[in-house]
Scaffold this motif. Structure first.
Motif, PDB file in Angstrom:
ATOM      1  N   LEU A   1      39.148  42.670  36.606  1.00 32.41           N
ATOM      2  CA  LEU A   1      39.963  41.513  36.999  1.00 32.41           C
ATOM      3  C   LEU A   1      39.158  40.216  36.912  1.00 32.41           C
ATOM      4  O   LEU A   1      39.714  39.139  37.047  1.00 32.41           O
ATOM      5  N   GLY A   2      37.879  40.358  36.742  1.00 27.35           N
ATOM      6  CA  GLY A   2      37.031  39.177  36.639  1.00 27.35           C
ATOM      7  C   GLY A   2      36.924  38.676  35.209  1.00 27.35           C
ATOM      8  O   GLY A   2      36.303  37.652  34.931  1.00 27.35           O
TER       9      GLY A   2
ATOM     10  N   ALA B   1      36.962  45.715  39.896  1.00 20.70           N
ATOM     11  CA  ALA B   1      36.896  44.285  40.227  1.00 20.70           C
ATOM     12  C   ALA B   1      36.488  43.464  39.019  1.00 20.70           C
ATOM     13  O   ALA B   1      37.034  42.383  38.756  1.00 20.70           O
TER      14      ALA B   1
ATOM     15  N   GLY C   1      28.747  34.357  40.795  1.00 22.07           N
ATOM     16  CA  GLY C   1      29.957  34.475  39.998  1.00 22.07           C
ATOM     17  C   GLY C   1      31.213  34.476  40.849  1.00 22.07           C
ATOM     18  O   GLY C   1      32.334  34.504  40.334  1.00 22.07           O
ATOM     19  N   MET C   2      31.004  34.519  42.176  1.00 23.54           N
ATOM     20  CA  MET C   2      32.159  34.522  43.056  1.00 23.54           C
ATOM     21  C   MET C   2      32.949  33.242  42.902  1.00 23.54           C
ATOM     22  O   MET C   2      32.379  32.160  42.680  1.00 23.54           O
ATOM     23  N   ASN C   3      34.246  33.349  43.059  1.00 21.22           N
ATOM     24  CA  ASN C   3      35.104  32.174  42.950  1.00 21.22           C
ATOM     25  C   ASN C   3      35.037  31.336  44.220  1.00 21.22           C
ATOM     26  O   ASN C   3      36.032  31.093  44.884  1.00 21.22           O
TER      27      ASN C   3
ATOM     28  N   PHE D   1      44.798  39.255  45.705  1.00 22.97           N
ATOM     29  CA  PHE D   1      43.393  39.431  46.046  1.00 22.97           C
ATOM     30  C   PHE D   1      43.220  40.508  47.116  1.00 22.97           C
ATOM     31  O   PHE D   1      42.431  41.445  46.960  1.00 22.97           O
TER      32      PHE D   1
ATOM     33  N   ASN E   1      45.574  37.836  33.641  1.00 23.41           N
ATOM     34  CA  ASN E   1      46.110  39.054  34.200  1.00 23.41           C
ATOM     35  C   ASN E   1      47.450  38.803  34.892  1.00 23.41           C
ATOM     36  O   ASN E   1      48.038  39.678  35.500  1.00 23.41           O
TER      37      ASN E   1
ATOM     38  N   GLY F   1      34.804  37.725  42.704  1.00 21.82           N
ATOM     39  CA  GLY F   1      34.729  37.141  41.369  1.00 21.82           C
ATOM     40  C   GLY F   1      36.005  37.365  40.565  1.00 21.82           C
ATOM     41  O   GLY F   1      36.128  36.903  39.431  1.00 21.82           O
ATOM     42  N   MET F   2      36.914  38.191  41.151  1.00 23.87           N
ATOM     43  CA  MET F   2      38.158  38.459  40.445  1.00 23.87           C
ATOM     44  C   MET F   2      38.941  37.168  40.264  1.00 23.87           C
ATOM     45  O   MET F   2      38.929  36.282  41.122  1.00 23.87           O
ATOM     46  N   ASN F   3      39.640  37.114  39.155  1.00 21.02           N
ATOM     47  CA  ASN F   3      40.449  35.926  38.884  1.00 21.02           C
ATOM     48  C   ASN F   3      41.736  35.946  39.707  1.00 21.02           C
ATOM     49  O   ASN F   3      42.835  35.913  39.168  1.00 21.02           O
ATOM     50  N   LEU F   4      41.573  36.121  40.969  1.00 18.57           N
ATOM     51  CA  LEU F   4      42.731  36.128  41.862  1.00 18.57           C
ATOM     52  C   LEU F   4      42.466  35.089  42.948  1.00 18.57           C
ATOM     53  O   LEU F   4      41.325  34.804  43.285  1.00 18.57           O
TER      54      LEU F   4
ATOM     55  N   PHE G   1      48.343  37.704  37.524  1.00 19.16           N
ATOM     56  CA  PHE G   1      48.457  37.694  38.990  1.00 19.16           C
ATOM     57  C   PHE G   1      47.621  36.556  39.592  1.00 19.16           C
ATOM     58  O   PHE G   1      47.488  36.459  40.791  1.00 19.16           O
ATOM     59  N   GLU G   2      47.050  35.743  38.697  1.00 13.86           N
ATOM     60  CA  GLU G   2      46.100  34.728  39.136  1.00 13.86           C
ATOM     61  C   GLU G   2      46.573  33.978  40.378  1.00 13.86           C
ATOM     62  O   GLU G   2      45.794  33.693  41.274  1.00 13.86           O
TER      63      GLU G   2
END
Lengths: 362, 362, 362, 362, 362
Positions: free
Chosen positions: E286-287, E283, C287-289, E301, E292, D287-290, E294-295
């Motif tokens: 934010l996933g 985390a 699931g990691m980006n 991050f 959010n 996996g954060m949307n950052l 801050f993408e």
């Protein structure tokens, strides 16, 4: 078989012993004597000498009164007392030479001094018993300090190492207690038998005046005095033992209570983890690669974050409240309140009121 | 060695004591006497005085009957009673001056009053024993209150601190119990020996009328009365001790039961966490950056959310049901039901029916 | 100090008592008598009356035989029995008036009837002891029912509340047991002393025929009969106590075993959670980006889901198997199998075969 | 009140009993006799018959020797033995008819045969005691098998059900033990009293030759023989009881040790879960949307996967090593090594060396 | 029924025994004798021979003195000693032939040698008792080694298997202890009865000089000597038993303390897991597939990673500090400090100071 049997042949057994004469002077130091000669010379059955024989283990102390001699075998002292002679047998492995030399010095001194009015054999016995008591007292003090120190350390913290030492001290204490009690028993056994007490007046016997009846106050007072001192030691050891035992019991309870406390903390953490997990579950639902139709909603992120955080807090709070209720463990209960008095220690009057009394006669 | 030995030389030992004369008046207060003079004057063996010597620890109480005097050494009282004189030895470290002065006051008063018909020495002993009993009673009440208060506190909650206090009280109780039992023993030892009882009539002996046989009712009744009172105290202390012990046992059981309850709650939380974790696992599978082909499906999100939530609930429910079954711990079992009676406390008749009886004679 | 002392002055103490005359009629009900008058009139030492004095706590029962009277002080009965008069002292706080009136009724009846051939004082004692036994029996039955009921409830479930009640009953049982044993002791003490038995024939004494020797069969049979009944009660109470104790021991074991079972379930859940966690870890990795290069692969999603689910199952299965092995706790062990017999309860013959036998003689 | 009293009126009480005459023939089977008639006919105090009265619970066995009869009341046998007659009282609720009929058969047979040289009453007592011993032995064997079987089952596994059975058997064992001990006591009580032994020669008494002194070898040998057999049973039961007790103690230890093992496994799982959790935490961070700026990096995925897996493994490994160290619980400790001998069971010589010796005399 | 009874008919019972004549020669080896013949020939009651009959289990040792013979039945020896003959009965199942042959050899030798001055029957008894003591000693040494070895192993690690062995040894020890105590009792029973001691001079009786009074020093010394040796063994076994018991108690405490330590480690892991879980929760928030805002933020991050890691660390640190405080479990408490002395083991002076003293007289 024959060979095996010879291995225990006592006839050629040599005993080492120190001899003191009628004046209290040391005649021989660690001289070797044949067991058979000894038993013949002092008119003792060889069987009685077996206890003296230092190779045999020897826990139960004995005071044997024989025709012309008294055989004393208590702790480190193995002696044969006659009306004009004292034989001290060497005990192999007794490295405590200091104790022995002090004992010998005192014995000599006491045998020489004739001011106390006691006959020769009683002065010898007095010295022997003094040495025995002194040894017991010394060990008692030693153990009391060991145990006392350990119990003081347990005040600070109960750990593995201290418990192990408790075991070692507790074993040692038990061994000492049994030893002291056996000495007490041996003394009392002699005190209870008038025959033995009379037979111990060796000087009188030798001079042709055998004692009879119960006229043996000197000896009785002498032995009683030592018996009381051993009783004192036994009683003190009993107290120490009680201390150790009640400490063990309470330590168990404290460890139990502590375990419950740890478990309580564990539960708090578990509950919080569960709360956080629930939050993560909700968040991960929204993290699925599926269309949730709020993707572009401006406040949706803050809303979901708020909601899931709230759920975390509510979950944890409920769990912790349930836990708090469960952790209180008092002895009082609804049962006591039902009775309405709450004084369980009071004298309970006989509960006869509600009964059907039958008649009193039969 | 010589120097060491002098350290214990008793010859130059001074004893401090208070003297009361035949009229009950205090003649000397805390006067110093040489031990040797005392033993010579009152015709006592120096050995007997050693117990009086206050520097020696002293747990076992004694009542020694000698030719012209009675030596009493019980708890805080160390006295030498004669037919016309009482010597009270000071015990170093006895800070309890109030107890002592009340005792002295009563002793004086009792020695002066001649109405009871008891001889001088018995009045002295009566005062001594009263003081002893009073002291025992006071300590018993004190300990009973301590323990009672603690047990009442334990009703509310069992915590670390209270268990520690329980240890301290329990030690104290054991020490007191042994002390009271030793006093009881000392009294009974005297009561059992007719010789000693007769020898205690010092006034009669002094006036040339030594007692014989078993005509000593006055003294017997006097000592018996105190003996009964000590028995009462010992019995009461035994009850307190029983209370403490059964409390300890049940506290352990309650802590155990409480631990099981905590563990049960822990399991509930664990099961719920597992349920939530399973849900999160499923959700995170769908969160993988892999094509699951439902990305654009309109209801997929709601469907998956519903499915995983259902799984969470089912998992938790199954776990909790299994747990609920396991937590019930009664003593009854299939075994009892098999027997079909469930009355294990009844008198069990001899199970002879199914046996092969052999003959009765041999 | 003076004032304090007066506080205990017994001279002005009034005792309330009920008097029955030689015909068995109640002469006075709860009349007030001065303690000094009583002791003078009945030739009793005031010391003996102290036990009767109801303000003093009173656990140890006594039967005192004095010149003209027998003082009985057992449980709720405090009586002075003479050859032609019975005094029953009121015990403050004895609210059990029903028990008392039945006792009084029976006493009157028994004193009037002269058919049994027993003298006046023995009929009085018979009534007193009957009342005592009856009271003991009643309390025994009461406690037996309490305890029996509780043990039956424990069959169902062991909970906090029941354990607390067990504590209360256990304390009560211990108190009752000690009380019954003390009554037994008091009776046996009298039975053992021929002097006391003879002295209890007050009527004969009064008529100038004092008994001697051991001709007191009537009284002996009377007391023995009650003594046997108390023994019966003591024995029954002992059985109840044994029951409670072994229940406590086994309850502890059952709680322990139950805790192990709970811990086992906990482990199952933990293992499953760990398995699920491992799966979630793998899924979250994907699931990691970050580019994993399978993003567009058609079967990758199903493959990864399958793989991680398999890992979850394998992990859980291994853990659970290890757990299952660990949970079996029998007493049998490799050690027993090594010996090959598995019969540890059999009579173990003396293990002499492999030894070197020394000879038999010494 | 009157009515209540009549409820216990013994005057109209009927006792059922079987009568055997001087020839050993059964004269009456379960005939009804009035209690008062019985006591008058056999010159027994009605009080003595109360124990026979089967409605009263009856634990303590008794052998009462009266003028013309011996009253035996042991377990299932309630008999009145005279010089030429035996009365066997029926005990209500004694369903064990087989035991009873064998007993009756043997009694008849034994009374008829006159070869043993024993008088009539002793032959009756012999049969009674044989029946008693036989019953005790049977129950002992029964309980031994029950307990032995259970202990053998515990070898396999310790579970809830077996512990419950242990409780039931343990209660039963205790009850039986107390019963056997009481029988032993009753026999020894008779054996200790020369008077009673002499009084039991009913035939001699009837023929006007009352026994005196201690010439009662026949009876003594007879009773002693049974007493020894009961002793044997008591001793055997004591062994079983010891077995049960030490099993209980060790079962507790084994459950404790097993719990520690389970806890150890739990910890392993927890540690692994923690490791996996840490990995999942790291993965979920990525996996954060950052923007993490590695999105497009080709090896980033493999790198992060490798790193987090390594962290998982390191975390788990460290935790498991710490755990392994903690799980070893021996009794040996640094303390023992410090002493350098490691032989705590050896005879500890008196530790006098380092002390300051005072002199020996006082 | 008849058939059943015949099953136990002792009339046709054959006993196997070895006979030694007056010169100490073996006359018959394992010859068969009828029980009835034996009892007739040696004037013994058949009842007495029942104990010899080897098929009956046999725990309690006995020494029966009869008119012309002494019946000894201790452990493996079952003998009938007469003034000029010794019968050794074979015990079925006694496979220990080596022990038996050594015993027989010694017995022959001892009966032949007439130097000791003891009569024939005493020499036989001496050999028997020597064999018994030897067997007891051998088993004691064997058990001591077993137990000692196990306790030494427990020093290293406490595991399931060792605890099981502890159970087996503990049972065996208890059985041996009871056996040794019963032998001691049997010897003391004989020693206490002057009659029996006199009756054992079979040679004198046979020659028409029956002993009287208490002139039996030879025999007394002989039996006393063996009695002392058994006492020694019993005392040694008692020490071993004490060791085992205190080991068990401390092992329980150590397992408890170890469990607390494990629980502590578990908590550390749980707390860390909770911390990591909290981080993962943040985390995963934010996933979520929600905006959010801050993408695209460049440092977001790193900021979030930092923040969540910090939260993990803070959470864990707080939990661990709380845990550390909770894990310290000493016995000292605020209560002791409140008293300010911290010396709970000291002699506690009577706490009378603060009381209201009443007067001393009553």
């Amino acid at each position: 078989l024959d060979k095996v049997m010879k291995g225990r042949q006592p006839t050629d057994l040599m005993l080492r012993c120190t001899v003191l004469d009628a004046e209290g002077n040391v005649k021989t130091i660690s001289g070797q004597f044949r067991k058979t000669d000894l038993s013949a010379e002092h008119r003792i059955n060889p069987r009685d000498l077996r206890k003296i024989d230092s190779r045999v283990p020897n826990i139960v102390p004995t005071i044997l009164v024989r025709r012309e001699a008294i055989l004393v075998n208590i702790l480190h002292v193995r002696a044969l007392v006659k009306a004009d002679m004292v034989l001290l047998f060497d005990t192999f492995g007794s490295t405590d030479s200091r104790l022995h030399s002090v004992f010998l010095y005192h014995l000599e001194h006491n045998l020489k001094s004739k001011t106390t009015g006691l006959p020769y054999e009683f002065r010898a016995i007095e010295s022997i018993l003094l040495s025995v008591i002194s040894a017991l007292e010394a060990e008692m003090v030693f153990i009391r300090n060991l145990v006392g120190g350990l119990l003081a350390e347990l005040e600070e913290d109960i750990d593995h190492d201290r418990l192990k030492r408790l075991l070692h001290y507790s074993r040692r204490l038990a061994a000492f207690q049994s030893r002291a009690q056996l000495v007490e028993q041996a003394l009392e056994e002699v005190l209870e038998q008038d025959d033995d007490l009379n037979a111990m007046y060796l000087t009188d016997k030798k001079e042709g005046r055998p004692r009879d009846g119960d006229d043996h106050e000197d000896l009785e007072f002498l032995l009683e005095s030592f018996s009381k001192q051993v009783e004192e030691i036994v009683s003190e050891v009993g107290n120490i033992d009680n201390n150790v035992e009640s400490t063990q019991e309470i330590v168990e309870l404290i460890l139990d209570a502590n375990r419950n406390a740890l478990l309580g903390l564990d539960l708090q953490v578990s509950i919080a983890t569960f709360g956080v997990g629930t939050g993560a579950f909700i968040a991960s639902l929204l993290g699925m690669n599926l269309t949730n139709h709020f993707e572009e909603h401006v406040w949706a992120f803050y809303g979901m974050t708020g909601i899931s955080t709230t759920i975390v807090i509510i979950m944890s709070f409920m769990g912790l409240r349930k836990l708090a209720k469960m952790r209180r463990v008092g002895l009082s209960s609804t049962f006591v309140n039902r009775n309405g008095n709450g004084k369980p220690k009071r004298w309970l009057p006989l509960p006869l009121r509600g009964r059907q009394h039958g008649g009193w006669w039969s």
